[in-house]
Scaffold this motif. Structure first.
Motif, PDB file in Angstrom:
ATOM      1  N   VAL A 484      55.414  49.883 -34.432  1.00  0.00           N
ATOM      2  CA  VAL A 484      56.685  49.635 -35.103  1.00  0.00           C
ATOM      3  C   VAL A 484      57.799  50.442 -34.445  1.00  0.00           C
ATOM      4  CG1 VAL A 484      57.926  49.890 -37.269  1.00  0.00           C
ATOM      5  CG2 VAL A 484      55.575  49.087 -37.264  1.00  0.00           C
ATOM      6  N   LEU A 485      57.518  51.757 -34.201  1.00  0.00           N
ATOM      7  CA  LEU A 485      58.564  52.601 -33.632  1.00  0.00           C
ATOM      8  C   LEU A 485      58.931  52.140 -32.231  1.00  0.00           C
ATOM      9  CD1 LEU A 485      57.468  56.133 -34.852  1.00  0.00           C
ATOM     10  CD2 LEU A 485      59.296  54.682 -35.711  1.00  0.00           C
ATOM     11  N   LEU A 486      57.909  51.778 -31.446  1.00  0.00           N
ATOM     12  CA  LEU A 486      58.187  51.306 -30.093  1.00  0.00           C
ATOM     13  C   LEU A 486      59.038  50.044 -30.133  1.00  0.00           C
ATOM     14  CD1 LEU A 486      54.752  51.701 -28.317  1.00  0.00           C
ATOM     15  CD2 LEU A 486      56.844  52.873 -27.762  1.00  0.00           C
ATOM     16  N   GLY A 487      58.854  49.250 -31.183  1.00  0.00           N
ATOM     17  CA  GLY A 487      59.636  48.030 -31.294  1.00  0.00           C
ATOM     18  C   GLY A 487      61.045  48.305 -31.770  1.00  0.00           C
ATOM     19  N   LEU A 488      61.193  49.275 -32.681  1.00  0.00           N
ATOM     20  CA  LEU A 488      62.504  49.476 -33.294  1.00  0.00           C
ATOM     21  C   LEU A 488      63.442  50.298 -32.437  1.00  0.00           C
ATOM     22  CD1 LEU A 488      61.806  50.022 -37.075  1.00  0.00           C
ATOM     23  CD2 LEU A 488      62.651  48.008 -35.920  1.00  0.00           C
ATOM     24  N   PHE A 489      62.882  51.243 -31.657  1.00  0.00           N
ATOM     25  CA  PHE A 489      63.752  52.142 -30.919  1.00  0.00           C
ATOM     26  C   PHE A 489      63.488  52.062 -29.422  1.00  0.00           C
ATOM     27  CE2 PHE A 489      62.935  53.967 -35.121  1.00  0.00           C
ATOM     28  CZ  PHE A 489      64.212  53.865 -35.634  1.00  0.00           C
ATOM     29  N   PRO A 490      63.871  50.954 -28.812  1.00  0.00           N
ATOM     30  CA  PRO A 490      63.572  50.806 -27.383  1.00  0.00           C
ATOM     31  C   PRO A 490      64.391  51.730 -26.498  1.00  0.00           C
ATOM     32  CG  PRO A 490      64.805  48.916 -28.180  1.00  0.00           C
ATOM     33  CD  PRO A 490      64.499  49.753 -29.374  1.00  0.00           C
ATOM     34  N   VAL A 491      65.584  52.123 -26.945  1.00  0.00           N
ATOM     35  CA  VAL A 491      66.456  52.875 -26.035  1.00  0.00           C
ATOM     36  C   VAL A 491      65.876  54.246 -25.670  1.00  0.00           C
ATOM     37  CG1 VAL A 491      68.756  53.835 -25.730  1.00  0.00           C
ATOM     38  CG2 VAL A 491      68.475  51.586 -26.756  1.00  0.00           C
ATOM     39  N   PRO A 492      65.421  55.056 -26.659  1.00  0.00           N
ATOM     40  CA  PRO A 492      64.797  56.332 -26.257  1.00  0.00           C
ATOM     41  C   PRO A 492      63.579  56.131 -25.374  1.00  0.00           C
ATOM     42  CG  PRO A 492      65.085  56.223 -28.646  1.00  0.00           C
ATOM     43  CD  PRO A 492      65.493  54.911 -28.121  1.00  0.00           C
ATOM     44  N   ILE A 493      62.796  55.092 -25.658  1.00  0.00           N
ATOM     45  CA  ILE A 493      61.596  54.859 -24.838  1.00  0.00           C
ATOM     46  C   ILE A 493      62.006  54.551 -23.399  1.00  0.00           C
ATOM     47  CG2 ILE A 493      59.454  53.560 -24.675  1.00  0.00           C
ATOM     48  CD1 ILE A 493      59.693  54.860 -27.341  1.00  0.00           C
ATOM     49  N   ILE A 494      63.065  53.746 -23.263  1.00  0.00           N
ATOM     50  CA  ILE A 494      63.509  53.401 -21.910  1.00  0.00           C
ATOM     51  C   ILE A 494      64.027  54.647 -21.198  1.00  0.00           C
ATOM     52  CG2 ILE A 494      65.294  52.127 -20.655  1.00  0.00           C
ATOM     53  CD1 ILE A 494      64.767  49.826 -22.565  1.00  0.00           C
ATOM     54  N   THR A 495      64.630  55.565 -21.947  1.00  0.00           N
ATOM     55  CA  THR A 495      65.061  56.831 -21.339  1.00  0.00           C
ATOM     56  C   THR A 495      63.866  57.581 -20.769  1.00  0.00           C
ATOM     57  OG1 THR A 495      66.609  56.889 -23.169  1.00  0.00           O
ATOM     58  CG2 THR A 495      66.537  58.815 -21.742  1.00  0.00           C
ATOM     59  N   VAL A 496      62.744  57.520 -21.490  1.00  0.00           N
ATOM     60  CA  VAL A 496      61.527  58.172 -21.005  1.00  0.00           C
ATOM     61  C   VAL A 496      61.029  57.470 -19.744  1.00  0.00           C
ATOM     62  CG1 VAL A 496      59.113  58.558 -21.539  1.00  0.00           C
ATOM     63  CG2 VAL A 496      60.843  59.061 -23.241  1.00  0.00           C
ATOM     64  N   ILE A 497      60.970  56.135 -19.811  1.00  0.00           N
ATOM     65  CA  ILE A 497      60.439  55.367 -18.677  1.00  0.00           C
ATOM     66  C   ILE A 497      61.341  55.535 -17.451  1.00  0.00           C
ATOM     67  CG2 ILE A 497      59.960  53.020 -17.887  1.00  0.00           C
ATOM     68  CD1 ILE A 497      59.123  52.348 -20.693  1.00  0.00           C
ATOM     69  N   ASP A 498      62.628  55.730 -17.720  1.00  0.00           N
ATOM     70  CA  ASP A 498      63.594  55.894 -16.659  1.00  0.00           C
ATOM     71  C   ASP A 498      63.194  56.994 -15.676  1.00  0.00           C
ATOM     72  OD1 ASP A 498      66.198  55.030 -15.775  1.00  0.00           O
ATOM     73  OD2 ASP A 498      66.762  57.119 -16.107  1.00  0.00           O
ATOM     74  N   ARG A 499      62.594  58.064 -16.195  1.00  0.00           N
ATOM     75  CA  ARG A 499      62.157  59.158 -15.319  1.00  0.00           C
ATOM     76  C   ARG A 499      61.144  58.636 -14.302  1.00  0.00           C
ATOM     77  NH1 ARG A 499      64.906  63.594 -15.181  1.00  0.00           N
ATOM     78  NH2 ARG A 499      63.028  64.556 -14.360  1.00  0.00           N
ATOM     79  N   VAL A 500      60.294  57.750 -14.766  1.00  0.00           N
ATOM     80  CA  VAL A 500      59.247  57.232 -13.877  1.00  0.00           C
ATOM     81  C   VAL A 500      59.857  56.333 -12.818  1.00  0.00           C
ATOM     82  CG1 VAL A 500      57.058  56.043 -13.800  1.00  0.00           C
ATOM     83  CG2 VAL A 500      57.701  57.292 -15.845  1.00  0.00           C
ATOM     84  N   THR A 501      60.742  55.423 -13.248  1.00  0.00           N
ATOM     85  CA  THR A 501      61.304  54.508 -12.254  1.00  0.00           C
ATOM     86  C   THR A 501      62.172  55.270 -11.252  1.00  0.00           C
ATOM     87  OG1 THR A 501      63.100  54.000 -13.764  1.00  0.00           O
ATOM     88  CG2 THR A 501      61.258  52.490 -13.741  1.00  0.00           C
ATOM     89  N   HIS A 502      62.833  56.326 -11.714  1.00  0.00           N
ATOM     90  CA  HIS A 502      63.601  57.133 -10.762  1.00  0.00           C
ATOM     91  C   HIS A 502      62.688  57.748  -9.726  1.00  0.00           C
ATOM     92  CE1 HIS A 502      67.865  57.249 -11.430  1.00  0.00           C
ATOM     93  NE2 HIS A 502      67.663  57.154 -12.733  1.00  0.00           N
ATOM     94  N   LEU A 503      61.529  58.193 -10.175  1.00  0.00           N
ATOM     95  CA  LEU A 503      60.583  58.808  -9.253  1.00  0.00           C
ATOM     96  C   LEU A 503      60.066  57.776  -8.249  1.00  0.00           C
ATOM     97  CD1 LEU A 503      58.673  61.458  -8.930  1.00  0.00           C
ATOM     98  CD2 LEU A 503      56.996  59.946  -9.949  1.00  0.00           C
ATOM     99  N   LEU A 504      59.764  56.553  -8.739  1.00  0.00           N
ATOM    100  CA  LEU A 504      59.103  55.574  -7.878  1.00  0.00           C
ATOM    101  C   LEU A 504      60.083  54.853  -6.971  1.00  0.00           C
ATOM    102  CD1 LEU A 504      56.430  54.003 -10.218  1.00  0.00           C
ATOM    103  CD2 LEU A 504      56.170  55.793  -8.540  1.00  0.00           C
ATOM    104  N   ILE A 505      61.234  54.434  -7.507  1.00  0.00           N
ATOM    105  CA  ILE A 505      62.137  53.646  -6.675  1.00  0.00           C
ATOM    106  C   ILE A 505      63.549  54.204  -6.626  1.00  0.00           C
ATOM    107  CG2 ILE A 505      61.028  51.390  -6.664  1.00  0.00           C
ATOM    108  CD1 ILE A 505      62.180  50.769  -9.212  1.00  0.00           C
ATOM    109  N   GLY A 506      63.755  55.368  -7.246  1.00  0.00           N
ATOM    110  CA  GLY A 506      65.069  55.986  -7.146  1.00  0.00           C
ATOM    111  C   GLY A 506      66.162  55.266  -7.912  1.00  0.00           C
ATOM    112  N   ALA A 507      65.789  54.481  -8.897  1.00  0.00           N
ATOM    113  CA  ALA A 507      66.806  53.826  -9.716  1.00  0.00           C
ATOM    114  C   ALA A 507      66.257  53.681 -11.118  1.00  0.00           C
ATOM    115  CB  ALA A 507      67.150  52.455  -9.149  1.00  0.00           C
ATOM    116  N   GLY A 508      67.119  53.431 -12.066  1.00  0.00           N
ATOM    117  CA  GLY A 508      66.647  53.277 -13.440  1.00  0.00           C
ATOM    118  C   GLY A 508      67.676  52.520 -14.234  1.00  0.00           C
TER     119      GLY A 508
END
Lengths: 666, 219
Positions: A484-508
């Motif tokens: 439920v939380l993952l569905g309701l609050f995507p923006v904080p989760i994407i902020t978390v995932i952003d760290r990974v994409t920055h590491l892998l491809i330098g963009a987020g």
């Protein structure tokens, strides 16, 4: 202390719990009431540390264990921290559930099961931390072996042993490919640390070889068609918390491997890798979903659904590789974000569903959909919580599955910007197929939930089914609230995932997303597409409440009692309900060439008619059986050398040795 | 002093070879085990001398491992096996012993002939002993072929490993540590498995004669 140290301490704590389990081998109460909940607490702590580490700089360490002069190199960066977070968060729920589940004691003594379980968790965490090929392979194999023993917990049943063996075989074939992949990546330097592999610049040919080997090796673990055969066998065989752990978490280590090799260790991506991953993923997803729609065993259904989800993940990664190869980094980040979102969402809802089947299995002793039904009334807790998982799994808003699928389809919309016209034409077709997969997944989930929980009980003994115990409920609630939380609050989760994409491809995409606040999710631009789960939920709730109020206000009080229209069937029995077979029949009809079906139709005059349909996959007959036959044939030819006398056998070696020495000499 | 020690390696090598011949000629299993222990001891001594002369510290480790395994652990295991199985004698060989010895001499000549060019390339202090090591391997192999009972075969196998180890020490001042550890574990596990097999063979056939195993052929 560094984050890495904390994580090592927690992994050590898992191992310690496992060893304590070995000391209290048959003390079920202690294992269930103390060790498993403690393991759950460790998992929560692990998730917290991983979350903190995600926003920090990468850390490295050298662990002097194992062989002399060959220490383990460890590294904790964004990618590993993210997957550790998934392990911790999903593992916590599963451990708490397991505390209630293993109370009966499966075939293996509970203490031993506790050891295997915690070694499995620890090895998965260590796979993510490994920073050299040696540590990675050791942990990878530990993971495969410990999960093999968990799968064969009920080893007295022959079919379970077979399933375990198949799993072990495929896992090892995959491990060989991974080992070869590392061999290619180190480019003849003899240095197997990942740092060295990153520094190498391979020629496109060798890079492609490494990538193909990685795809094969990790694909075997993930269950990519045609290496998926172990999945539908191993999952039903394993105890439910183990299936949950394998499907929800272990499959993700394979995704981690693909990302690690494809984006981190290989510095340059080639466009056709993306196309390969896309098509493999698409085939896998379609295959998985059609098979899951026709299954009649609830755990097999979920296993095929896992295959489908892994396919979707590969599609997302493939799209990411494709965009990256053409230098469109921000779009690549969007596709990868979708994939990573799906990783964490799938970890939650698939674990939830597998655990739910575990509760049903314990309460009824039935795995076959044809003998279940109407459990919603008997097991309301399990029923409602599984409903959350089912909704998330079918990708309905406002739950987690929708966000991931929506992001994935969003990234497909940008493929028209690719500079290759051929791909421009092809990829929209794939997008349409993905939409079909999503719809069929919904179909399969309706079948799963409807047949088990709704309608009337199909067997009299179901009336005695009891709801899950308190610890089991706690585990299910943890996972359901995650969905439920993952569905309701995507923006904080994407902020978390952003760290990974920055590491892998330098963009987020987090900067774009955060511009609109946390309520509205708009991955690219506000005028293109946006989604706000909270508002959606509020609107849904308001609409429902409003209609309830309206119905109460205007219709209640005007009740009229009359005999109901019974369609000409005054007596309704449970056998008149739509069955699992019946519900899947349209899919069987439409996708007939995909299945290998054997039907036994009853004669019309049979007073106890039995209808039976066996659905197999073609890959057994097209791929695996020919390989098995060829191996047997070869073995028979070699078998001619067998004389039965040891002296003769030794003489063979001796003569070979002498001849070889002579060859060397001349 | 250095020269003397270098010579002592040759001495140990010679002892190794003589022991290999003695093992081929020996019929009593108990003596066979003693010979094997002696062979292990001379191997340890040779390794220690090479380690001292070359200053390679990992050779000390491998000397210790060899000592523990081949001089202490495996002989004890073998003693226990023959006590439990109650076998002391091994009168049957497939060929008679003088013939075997003659074949052995041919093998030694072959091994020396083979090792000569390699030895001249090697810069190691003990390069001259490569031929002896190779001869030991071949002789032990021969012993495995001609013996009809299981226990002497196992001893042949172990003694072959001794020769192999000596070859590695002599020609290249030891294998990498990993390989050595691996082989050490292999030998230990091998001896355990073979021990189990010996009990099983006896259980099945009431004898340790491996000719009974011919019946196990798959038709």
């Amino acid at each position: 202390m560094l984050h890495l140290d904390w994580i090592l301490v927690l992994v050590g704590a898992w191992l310690g719990l496992g060893l304590i389990g070995l000391l209290v081998l048959r003390n079920t109460a202690f294992v269930a009431r103390v060790l498993f909940p403690a393991g759950g607490a460790v998992a929560i702590a692990l998730a917290a540390v991983a979350l903190a580490a995600l926003f920090d700089v990468p850390e490295t360490a050298v662990l002097v264990v194992g062989l002399p002069d060959l220490p383990f190199h460890l590294r904790l960066d964004g990618l590993s921290a993210f997957f550790l977070l998934v392990i911790g968060a999903a593992g916590a729920g599963i451990s708490i559930f397991a505390a209630g589940y293993f109370r009966h004691g499966e075939g293996t003594p509970p203490g031993l099961l506790c050891l295997e379980y915690h070694v499995f968790l620890a090895s998965m965490a260590m796979v993510l931390l490994a920073d050299d090929a040696y540590a990675f392979m050791v942990m990878w194999e530990t993971m495969a072996l410990s999960s093999f023993f968990l799968v064969t917990a009920n080893h007295r049943v022959p079919s379970i042993r077979q399933a375990g063996f198949l799993y072990l075989l495929v896992a090892h074939v995959g491990a060989i490919a991974i080992l070869l992949c590392f061999g290619v990546l180190q480019a003849n330097t003899g240095d197997y640390t990942f740092a060295n592999m990153r520094a190498q610049s391979l020629s496109p040919l060798w890079a492609s070889a490494a990538f193909l080997l990685a795809t094969f090796g990790f694909g075997a673990k993930a269950g990519i068609v045609p290496l998926h055969v172990w999945l539908p066998e191993a999952h039903p065989a394993a105890p439910s918390p183990v299936s949950a752990l394998m499907s929800g978490v272990m499959l993700k280590t394979a995704i981690y491997g693909v990302l690690r090799v494809g984006f981190d260790l290989l510095s340059v991506q080639i466009w056709w890798w993306g196309v390969l991953l896309l098509s493999l993923g698409l085939i896998t997803a379609l295959f998985g979903v059609t098979f899951s729609a026709v299954q009649t065993d609830m755990k097999r259904l979920l296993a095929y659904s896992s295959i489908e989800n892994i396919g979707l993940l590969f599609v997302g990664i493939g799209l990411g590789v494709l965009f990256k190869a053409y230098g469109m980094d921000s779009l690549s980040a969007l596709a990868l974000t979708a994939a990573l979102y799906h990783v964490i969402s799938h970890a939650f809802f698939k674990s939830l569903l597998f655990l739910g089947t575990g509760s049903v299995l314990h309460a009824t002793g039935e795995r076959s959909l044809g003998k279940l039904g109407g459990l919603m009334r008997r097991m309301p807790w399990v029923g409602w919580l599984v409903l959350v998982g089912v909704l998330a799994s079918s990708g309905l808003p406002p739950l987690s599955g929708f966000v991931a699928e929506w992001l994935l389809l969003q990234s497909f919309l940008f493929t028209t910007e690719l500079p290759d016209t051929f791909l421009n034409m092809l990829i929209p077709v794939i997008a349409a197929a993905i939409a079909l997969v999503a719809a069929l997944a919904g179909y399969a989930m309706v079948k799963f939930f409807g047949v088990i929980f709704l309608g009337q009980p199909r067997e009299p003994k179901l009336a005695e089914a009891r709801d899950a115990s308190r610890l089991e409920r706690a585990g299910l609630v943890w996972l359901a609230s995650g969905c439920v939380l993952l569905g309701l609050f995507p923006v904080p989760i994407i902020t978390v995932i952003d760290r990974v994409t920055h590491l892998l491809i330098g963009a987020g995409i987090a900067d774009t997303v955060r511009r609109n606040g946390w309520i509205l999710l708009a991955p690219t631009a506000l005028d293109r597409a946006s989604y706000s789960p909270v508002i959606f939920l509020v609107v849904v709730c308001v609409a429902v409440l409003l209609s309830i109020w309206l119905v109460r206000r205007f219709y209640h009080g005007r009740l009229r009692f009359a005999p109901p229209w019974d369609c000409g069937f005054p007596a309704q029995t449970a056998r008149m309900q739509d069955t699992a077979e019946g519900f899947g029949q349209p899919i069987r009809q439409i996708f007939e060439p995909v299945f290998r079906m054997q039907r036994e139709l009853p004669s019309p005059f049979d007073d106890k008619p039995v209808y039976k349909v066996i659905i197999e996959d073609h890959f057994w007959h097209w791929l695996y059986l020919p390989i098995a036959h060829a191996t047997e044939l070869f073995a028979r030819v070699v078998g001619r050398l067998q004389q039965g006398r040891i002296a003769i056998y030794l003489l063979y070696s001796f003569v070979t040795l002498i001849v070889l020495l002579l060859v060397v000499k001349s | 002093m250095e020269a003397l020690l270098a010579q002592s390696i040759n001495l140990f090598a010679a002892v190794l070879l003589v022991l290999a011949f003695a093992m081929i000629a020996q019929r009593r299993i108990l003596t066979l085990i003693h010979l094997f222990t002696l062979q292990g001891a001379s191997l340890v001594a040779a390794t220690l001398v090479v380690a001292y002369l070359t200053g390679q510290h990992h050779l000390y480790y491998s000397a210790v491992i060899t000592f523990v395994l081949k001089v202490v652990l495996i002989p004890i295991l073998l003693h226990r096996v023959i006590q439990r199985l109650n076998v002391r004698w091994d009168v049957e060989t497939l060929f008679n012993i003088p013939t075997t010895m003659l074949i052995g001499i041919v093998l030694v000549i072959f091994a020396f002939n083979l090792a000569a060019p390699i030895a001249s390339l090697s810069a190691s202090i003990a390069h001259g002993t490569l031929g002896i090591a190779l001869a030991c391997v071949l002789l032990s192999f021969l012993m495995m072929i001609v013996r009809a009972k299981a226990v002497p075969q196992v001893i042949g196998f172990l003694s072959m490993e001794n020769g192999l180890f000596f070859a590695a020490t002599a020609a290249t001042s030891g294998m990498p540590m990993i390989v050595e550890l691996g082989i050490a574990f292999d030998v230990l596990v091998g001896i355990l498995i073979l021990g189990v097999f010996m009990f099983q063979i006896r259980e099945q056939f009431d004898s340790l004669d491996i000719r009974h195993l011919e019946k196990l052929k798959d038709e």
